[in-house]
Design a protein around this motif. Structure first.
Motif, PDB file in Angstrom:
ATOM      1  N   ILE A  35       0.828  -1.211   0.000  1.00 21.41           N
ATOM      2  CA  ILE A  35       0.000   0.000   0.000  1.00 21.41           C
ATOM      3  C   ILE A  35       0.863   1.262   0.000  1.00 21.41           C
ATOM      4  CG2 ILE A  35      -0.326   0.076   2.521  1.00 21.41           C
ATOM      5  CD1 ILE A  35      -3.195   0.845   0.187  1.00 21.41           C
ATOM      6  N   GLN A  36       2.016   1.209   0.669  1.00 25.68           N
ATOM      7  CA  GLN A  36       2.902   2.370   0.702  1.00 25.68           C
ATOM      8  C   GLN A  36       3.537   2.613  -0.668  1.00 25.68           C
ATOM      9  OE1 GLN A  36       3.224   4.412   3.655  1.00 25.68           O
ATOM     10  NE2 GLN A  36       3.813   5.738   1.943  1.00 25.68           N
ATOM     11  N   HIS A  37       3.862   1.543  -1.383  1.00 24.31           N
ATOM     12  CA  HIS A  37       4.369   1.687  -2.752  1.00 24.31           C
ATOM     13  C   HIS A  37       3.343   2.446  -3.608  1.00 24.31           C
ATOM     14  CE1 HIS A  37       8.054  -0.765  -2.767  1.00 24.31           C
ATOM     15  NE2 HIS A  37       7.433  -1.637  -1.997  1.00 24.31           N
ATOM     16  N   ILE A  38       2.071   2.069  -3.467  1.00 23.76           N
ATOM     17  CA  ILE A  38       1.001   2.698  -4.251  1.00 23.76           C
ATOM     18  C   ILE A  38       0.853   4.160  -3.847  1.00 23.76           C
ATOM     19  CG2 ILE A  38      -1.437   2.591  -4.905  1.00 23.76           C
ATOM     20  CD1 ILE A  38       0.162   0.065  -5.711  1.00 23.76           C
ATOM     21  N   ILE A  39       0.811   4.423  -2.552  1.00 19.39           N
ATOM     22  CA  ILE A  39       0.679   5.802  -2.061  1.00 19.39           C
ATOM     23  C   ILE A  39       1.815   6.664  -2.604  1.00 19.39           C
ATOM     24  CG2 ILE A  39       0.824   7.257   0.020  1.00 19.39           C
ATOM     25  CD1 ILE A  39      -0.615   4.870   1.513  1.00 19.39           C
ATOM     26  N   ASP A  40       3.028   6.150  -2.548  1.00 13.11           N
ATOM     27  CA  ASP A  40       4.200   6.926  -3.003  1.00 13.11           C
ATOM     28  C   ASP A  40       4.144   7.242  -4.496  1.00 13.11           C
ATOM     29  OD1 ASP A  40       5.083   6.791  -0.398  1.00 13.11           O
ATOM     30  OD2 ASP A  40       6.647   5.306  -0.788  1.00 13.11           O
ATOM     31  N   ALA A  41       3.593   6.329  -5.303  1.00 10.99           N
ATOM     32  CA  ALA A  41       3.487   6.571  -6.748  1.00 10.99           C
ATOM     33  C   ALA A  41       2.375   7.566  -7.069  1.00 10.99           C
ATOM     34  CB  ALA A  41       3.243   5.253  -7.482  1.00 10.99           C
TER      35      ALA A  41
END
Length: 192
Positions: A35-41
């Motif tokens: 989820i953090q990967h998605i948020i960062d993108a």
């Protein structure tokens, strides 16, 4: 180029993850949660992010979380709920199981959005990917009607809209890898 103040990010994290056996948003890749990967993108491209999930543990990210208006109705209901809560015309929608997604790929979707197009989705390896797409808020009313008629299939809803696909270059296909099973997760970690 669209101004980010006119774009909301909607991250779908409400799935049952039955094939994975655990919540996909909380899997770790390179010491960072999916989820953090998605948020960062998504974050640099939008004015607001909404996580659609009935799970309170997503509150830990300090991002607005909403619940599905229609429960147990799959990603179509999640997108509908996110679009209903959005205050912007354009909405960048992603599932939480594409941890390799890159900002530049999402920017291609935004750049390809047009006034006359309802949905701009990625096409990768010959597959349409409506869970990596830009949706107009106006799709919400039609999605709601479909859901009230017991339609749960996202591809049916997408095909009823004016849709355009952005075909990725072959070398970018890896970034849209969707992780649904322990085997897919293992394969992903081994190829990185």
């Amino acid at each position: 180029m669209r101004d980010k103040k006119n774009i909301t990010g909607i991250i779908l994290a409400g799935g049952a993850s039955s094939r994975m056996g655990t919540d996909k948003g909380f899997l770790k890749l390179n010491n960072k949660l999916f989820i953090q990967h998605i948020i960062d993108a998504v974050k640099p491209l939008v004015s607001r992010i909404i996580i659609v999930s009935n799970l309170k543990k997503y509150d830990a990210f300090g991002i607005e979380r909403i619940t599905d208006d229609i429960e147990n109705a799959g990603p179509l209901a999640g997108i509908y709920s996110g679009l209903k809560a959005s205050k912007t015309e354009y909405n960048l929608v992603l599932s939480c199981d594409v941890p390799l997604i890159k900002k530049r790929i999402l920017q291609q979707l935004i750049d390809a959005s047009e006034d006359t197009i309802d949905i701009v989705q990625i096409e990768s390896q010959g597959q349409h990917m409506p869970l990596i797409a830009v949706y107009k808020k106006s799709c919400a009313s039609m999605f709601h009607k479909l859901l009230l008629n017991d339609e749960r299939r996202l591809h049916k809803a997408v095909s009823a809209c004016n849709t355009k696909s952005i075909i990725l270059n072959t070398e970018d296909d890896i970034y849209t890898t969707n992780v649904n099973t322990p085997e897919q997760f293992k394969n992903l970690t081994q190829c990185l």
